[in-house]
Write an enzyme that holds these catalytic residues in place. Structure first.
Site, PDB file in Angstrom:
ATOM      1  N   GLY A  10      -9.857  63.594 -69.467  1.00  0.00           N
ATOM      2  CA  GLY A  10     -10.542  64.023 -70.680  1.00  0.00           C
ATOM      3  C   GLY A  10      -9.612  64.218 -71.863  1.00  0.00           C
ATOM      4  CG  ASN A  11      -5.405  64.513 -71.054  1.00  0.00           C
ATOM      5  OD1 ASN A  11      -6.064  64.007 -70.155  1.00  0.00           O
ATOM      6  ND2 ASN A  11      -4.094  64.404 -71.123  1.00  0.00           N
ATOM      7  CE  LYS A 121     -16.407  66.120 -63.649  1.00  0.00           C
ATOM      8  NZ  LYS A 121     -14.997  65.781 -63.369  1.00  0.00           N
ATOM      9  CE  LYS A 204     -10.654  60.606 -65.202  1.00  0.00           C
ATOM     10  NZ  LYS A 204     -10.240  61.841 -64.602  1.00  0.00           N
ATOM     11  CE  LYS A 262      -7.081  64.741 -63.070  1.00  0.00           C
ATOM     12  NZ  LYS A 262      -8.348  65.487 -63.098  1.00  0.00           N
TER      13      LYS A 262
END
Length: 313
Positions: A10-11, A121, A204, A262
């Site tokens: 998101g960054n 989430k 994601k 992740k």
């Protein structure tokens, strides 16, 4: 030529604490596009991205307009895919002068997934504990800690199938850079031979792993806001893990809302393909892609480790 799947955190659009201004997101994406353009030289490139801040903002906007019922998360996910995809496609095309295609992507989940009864989430902005309690009571949200703050949390079922995988493959075969499966994909379930959207946001990184596996990618790169995975993260004993096998990583514990998915994503890709995946900082993209930064996850045990891994957190 290698086929690479790159998952932008998101960054890539909004760094922690930045306001969700359009010009800030354009600026941040333009910076990322320069490094991605270098990576595209001599490689087939597939890019996916997060959407947590953006889909949360869209949900707040939908709640604020009381003339219609708030739009469900599958539609908000599609909106965020289009918005972020447009920014990434335009920035990359400006840098590469080649075909860059953004594809709205549906991802099938299991309607019986237990995640629908256990929201985890994070989406939207961060709040103080008092703000989170107030908003949860007002909107019927679930909220959970995120670092030193709180965020809204929603169901995050596991991705099962990428509906548009054939179209993605065809675009790659034509030489295009493909931006797809943003925000984990638009969550849908199968009703017989028909698709129906559901109220969820898919992780994601897990979708990126599935995408990389289905596309027979050579490598999966997951880019975030930390330089690597750390053993004993956020403790005085924190030390970087530069290389590890899935078996080694699965012996550790990681924060469920941040690093855990992740790590699970790279483990799944390496276990299913025998190929390499890397987690590293978005700002170090070139070094991560070259294998000189981040945490490299390979099927073989690390040869550089001399002591047993200790539990984290």
């Amino acid at each position: 030529m290698s086929r690479l799947v790159v998952a932008l955190g998101g960054n890539a659009l909004l760094r922690r604490g930045e306001p969700a201004e359009a010009y800030i997101q354009r600026r941040n994406v333009a910076e990322v596009a320069e490094a991605l353009a270098d990576l595209a030289v001599g490689n087939e490139l597939v890019i996916t991205h997060g959407n947590g801040p953006q889909v949360g903002l869209l949900a707040l906007e939908a709640d604020a307009y009381r003339e219609v019922r708030p739009y469900p998360l599958d539609i908000l996910g599609a909106e965020s895919q289009g918005m972020i995809g447009y920014l990434v496609v335009q920035a990359l095309r400006n840098e590469t002068r080649t075909d860059v295609v953004g594809l709205l992507t549906q991802v099938v989940v299991d309607a019986g997934d237990s995640a629908f009864g256990r929201p985890t989430k994070p989406i939207g902005p961060v709040y103080t504990a008092d703000e989170a309690r107030s908003l949860a009571a007002e909107h019927g949200w679930s909220v959970a800690p995120d670092g030193g703050h709180y965020r809204r949390v929603v169901p995050s079922p596991l991705p099962q199938q990428i509906v548009e995988i054939g179209a993605i493959e065809a675009l790659l075969d034509e030489g295009a850079i493909v931006v797809c499966a943003g925000g984990g994909g638009i969550p849908v379930v199968r009703d017989g031979d028909r698709l129906r959207g559901v109220e969820a946001v898919i992780d994601k990184d897990l979708t990126a792993a599935l995408l990389a596996e289905r596309l027979d990618a050579d490598r999966l790169l997951i880019l975030t806001d930390v330089p690597c995975i750390e053993r004993d993260w956020r403790t005085p004993a924190a030390t970087p893990i530069r290389r590890a096998s899935p078996a080694e990583l699965r012996r550790l514990e990681f924060a469920s809302g941040s690093m855990a998915p992740k790590v699970e994503a790279v483990c799944r890709f390496v276990e299913s393909t025998g190929r390499e995946a890397t987690i590293g900082a978005l700002t170090d993209l070139s070094e991560v892609a070259a294998g000189r930064a981040g945490t490299r996850v390979t099927a073989q045990r690390s040869v550089e480790r001399r002591v047993p891994l200790s539990p984290a957190l």
